[in-house]
Scaffold this motif. Structure first.
Motif, mmCIF file in Angstrom:
data_model
loop_
_atom_site.group_PDB
_atom_site.id
_atom_site.type_symbol
_atom_site.label_atom_id
_atom_site.label_comp_id
_atom_site.label_asym_id
_atom_site.label_seq_id
_atom_site.Cartn_x
_atom_site.Cartn_y
_atom_site.Cartn_z
ATOM 1 N N LEU A 180 -5.924 27.904 40.622
ATOM 2 C CA LEU A 180 -4.490 27.594 40.549
ATOM 3 C C LEU A 180 -3.652 28.864 40.392
ATOM 4 C CD1 LEU A 180 -4.286 24.432 38.261
ATOM 5 C CD2 LEU A 180 -3.679 24.591 40.665
ATOM 6 N N LEU A 181 -4.081 29.727 39.495
ATOM 7 C CA LEU A 181 -3.350 30.969 39.265
ATOM 8 C C LEU A 181 -3.278 31.790 40.542
ATOM 9 C CD1 LEU A 181 -1.861 32.884 37.395
ATOM 10 C CD2 LEU A 181 -4.085 33.780 36.660
ATOM 11 N N ASN A 182 -4.394 31.911 41.233
ATOM 12 C CA ASN A 182 -4.407 32.677 42.482
ATOM 13 C C ASN A 182 -3.505 32.054 43.540
ATOM 14 O OD1 ASN A 182 -6.074 34.715 41.556
ATOM 15 N ND2 ASN A 182 -7.934 33.667 42.192
ATOM 16 N N ASN A 183 -3.413 30.719 43.561
ATOM 17 C CA ASN A 183 -2.510 30.058 44.507
ATOM 18 C C ASN A 183 -1.054 30.436 44.230
ATOM 19 O OD1 ASN A 183 -4.573 28.809 45.879
ATOM 20 N ND2 ASN A 183 -4.343 26.846 44.850
ATOM 21 N N TYR A 184 -0.667 30.458 42.963
ATOM 22 C CA TYR A 184 0.700 30.850 42.608
ATOM 23 C C TYR A 184 0.948 32.317 42.953
ATOM 24 C CZ TYR A 184 1.979 26.521 40.237
ATOM 25 O OH TYR A 184 2.307 25.217 39.962
ATOM 26 N N ILE A 185 -0.025 33.162 42.680
ATOM 27 C CA ILE A 185 0.107 34.588 42.996
ATOM 28 C C ILE A 185 0.239 34.777 44.503
ATOM 29 C CG2 ILE A 185 -1.101 36.801 42.970
ATOM 30 C CD1 ILE A 185 -2.296 35.841 40.214
ATOM 31 N N ASP A 186 -0.608 34.097 45.271
ATOM 32 C CA ASP A 186 -0.524 34.176 46.735
ATOM 33 C C ASP A 186 0.838 33.701 47.232
ATOM 34 O OD1 ASP A 186 -3.078 35.202 46.869
ATOM 35 O OD2 ASP A 186 -4.008 33.310 47.525
ATOM 36 N N CYS A 187 1.370 32.678 46.601
ATOM 37 C CA CYS A 187 2.694 32.170 46.964
ATOM 38 C C CYS A 187 3.745 33.251 46.727
ATOM 39 C CB CYS A 187 3.004 30.920 46.138
ATOM 40 S SG CYS A 187 4.699 30.309 46.332
ATOM 41 N N LEU A 188 3.737 33.856 45.552
ATOM 42 C CA LEU A 188 4.713 34.900 45.235
ATOM 43 C C LEU A 188 4.596 36.099 46.163
ATOM 44 C CD1 LEU A 188 4.670 34.958 41.331
ATOM 45 C CD2 LEU A 188 6.577 34.295 42.807
ATOM 46 N N GLU A 189 3.375 36.425 46.530
ATOM 47 C CA GLU A 189 3.142 37.576 47.402
ATOM 48 C C GLU A 189 3.257 37.221 48.885
ATOM 49 O OE1 GLU A 189 0.307 40.541 44.931
ATOM 50 O OE2 GLU A 189 -0.740 38.823 45.815
ATOM 51 N N GLU A 190 3.571 35.959 49.155
ATOM 52 C CA GLU A 190 3.714 35.456 50.522
ATOM 53 C C GLU A 190 2.433 35.619 51.326
ATOM 54 O OE1 GLU A 190 7.285 37.309 51.988
ATOM 55 O OE2 GLU A 190 8.525 36.105 50.644
ATOM 56 N N LYS A 191 1.309 35.376 50.662
ATOM 57 C CA LYS A 191 -0.002 35.457 51.307
ATOM 58 C C LYS A 191 -0.619 34.081 51.519
ATOM 59 C CE LYS A 191 -1.300 39.898 49.266
ATOM 60 N NZ LYS A 191 -2.253 40.548 48.353
ATOM 61 N N GLY A 192 0.009 33.058 50.965
ATOM 62 C CA GLY A 192 -0.544 31.722 51.078
ATOM 63 C C GLY A 192 0.540 30.671 50.971
ATOM 64 N N LYS A 193 0.115 29.419 51.100
ATOM 65 C CA LYS A 193 1.047 28.303 51.013
ATOM 66 C C LYS A 193 1.537 28.140 49.578
ATOM 67 C CE LYS A 193 -0.715 25.625 54.866
ATOM 68 N NZ LYS A 193 -1.209 24.315 55.311
ATOM 69 N N CYS A 194 2.721 27.574 49.461
ATOM 70 C CA CYS A 194 3.311 27.322 48.151
ATOM 71 C C CYS A 194 3.417 25.823 47.896
ATOM 72 C CB CYS A 194 4.712 27.917 48.068
ATOM 73 S SG CYS A 194 4.790 29.699 48.213
ATOM 74 N N THR A 195 3.090 25.424 46.691
ATOM 75 C CA THR A 195 3.362 24.063 46.252
ATOM 76 C C THR A 195 4.870 23.958 46.017
ATOM 77 O OG1 THR A 195 3.141 24.656 43.924
ATOM 78 C CG2 THR A 195 1.123 23.930 45.069
ATOM 79 N N PRO A 196 5.406 22.760 45.817
ATOM 80 C CA PRO A 196 6.833 22.660 45.475
ATOM 81 C C PRO A 196 7.187 23.485 44.230
ATOM 82 C CG PRO A 196 5.996 20.503 46.080
ATOM 83 C CD PRO A 196 4.813 21.435 46.023
ATOM 84 N N GLU A 197 6.281 23.486 43.257
ATOM 85 C CA GLU A 197 6.510 24.271 42.047
ATOM 86 C C GLU A 197 6.508 25.763 42.363
ATOM 87 O OE1 GLU A 197 4.091 22.000 42.442
ATOM 88 O OE2 GLU A 197 4.231 20.534 40.835
ATOM 89 N N GLY A 198 5.571 26.167 43.219
ATOM 90 C CA GLY A 198 5.487 27.562 43.635
ATOM 91 C C GLY A 198 6.712 27.999 44.409
ATOM 92 N N GLU A 199 7.217 27.135 45.276
ATOM 93 C CA GLU A 199 8.443 27.439 46.021
ATOM 94 C C GLU A 199 9.615 27.662 45.071
ATOM 95 O OE1 GLU A 199 9.349 28.132 49.078
ATOM 96 O OE2 GLU A 199 7.403 27.799 49.991
ATOM 97 N N GLU A 200 9.708 26.810 44.071
ATOM 98 C CA GLU A 200 10.789 26.946 43.089
ATOM 99 C C GLU A 200 10.646 28.250 42.316
ATOM 100 O OE1 GLU A 200 14.349 25.576 41.706
ATOM 101 O OE2 GLU A 200 13.124 24.471 43.124
ATOM 102 N N LEU A 201 9.431 28.582 41.945
ATOM 103 C CA LEU A 201 9.165 29.839 41.248
ATOM 104 C C LEU A 201 9.550 31.024 42.127
ATOM 105 C CD1 LEU A 201 7.867 31.507 38.926
ATOM 106 C CD2 LEU A 201 5.684 31.215 40.114
ATOM 107 N N LYS A 202 9.094 31.003 43.363
ATOM 108 C CA LYS A 202 9.363 32.106 44.289
ATOM 109 C C LYS A 202 10.865 32.261 44.544
ATOM 110 C CE LYS A 202 8.179 31.888 48.705
ATOM 111 N NZ LYS A 202 7.427 31.923 49.957
ATOM 112 N N LYS A 203 11.546 31.142 44.610
ATOM 113 C CA LYS A 203 12.978 31.135 44.884
ATOM 114 C C LYS A 203 13.766 31.893 43.804
ATOM 115 C CE LYS A 203 16.557 27.594 45.410
ATOM 116 N NZ LYS A 203 16.739 26.142 45.464
ATOM 117 N N HIS A 204 13.320 31.811 42.555
ATOM 118 C CA HIS A 204 14.067 32.387 41.437
ATOM 119 C C HIS A 204 13.391 33.602 40.805
ATOM 120 C CE1 HIS A 204 16.735 28.976 41.645
ATOM 121 N NE2 HIS A 204 15.692 28.171 41.592
ATOM 122 N N PHE A 205 12.199 33.936 41.242
ATOM 123 C CA PHE A 205 11.397 34.961 40.577
ATOM 124 C C PHE A 205 12.089 36.326 40.552
ATOM 125 C CE2 PHE A 205 7.804 37.916 40.125
ATOM 126 C CZ PHE A 205 7.181 37.358 39.010
#
Length: 123
Positions: A42-67
């Motif tokens: 799970l942690l790696n999925n969120y990290i990949d989302c932030l780094e734009e290396k993988g798909k984002c969950t809705p939660e990950g998208e929200e995190l990335k949007k405001h990070f």
């Protein structure tokens, strides 16, 4: 009368837009940050989302949007729960995944200026 209604609608619209900018959405505040930090996948999925290396969950998208804004403002618009999660994640990455933290810093705070200020404010 029509002018009063139009002015009222404009003021209401401006108030709503301004209020939304004052804080980040809290709809995902009940996410168990500790559970994510203890689950490597799970942690790696969120990290990949932030780094734009993988798909984002809705939660990950929200995190990335405001990070990036949260980094730049030291989580000024964060709810208390979000600030707590921000601290937990930072501390975890600092201790357990320094290479990931280094990459995120390079992407979101390359000069390191925000980290210095945030450490003071979030201490």
């Amino acid at each position: 009368m029509k002018l009063t209604i139009i002015v009222s609608v404009i003021v209401l619209t401006i108030t709503i837009v301004y209020a939304q900018q004052e804080s980040y959405p809290t709809k995902f505040d009940n996410i168990d940050v500790n559970a994510i930090l203890s689950n490597e996948r799970l942690l790696n999925n969120y990290i990949d989302c932030l780094e734009e290396k993988g798909k984002c969950t809705p939660e990950g998208e929200e995190l990335k949007k405001h990070f990036e804004d949260a980094i730049k403002t030291c989580c000024k618009k964060c709810s208390p729960k979000q600030k707590d999660g921000f601290k937990k994640v930072f501390n975890h990455l600092e201790k357990e995944k320094p290479e990931v933290l280094k990459r995120l810093k390079q992407k979101f705070d390359p000069s390191g200026s925000h980290e210095i200020e945030c450490r003071k404010q979030l201490a």
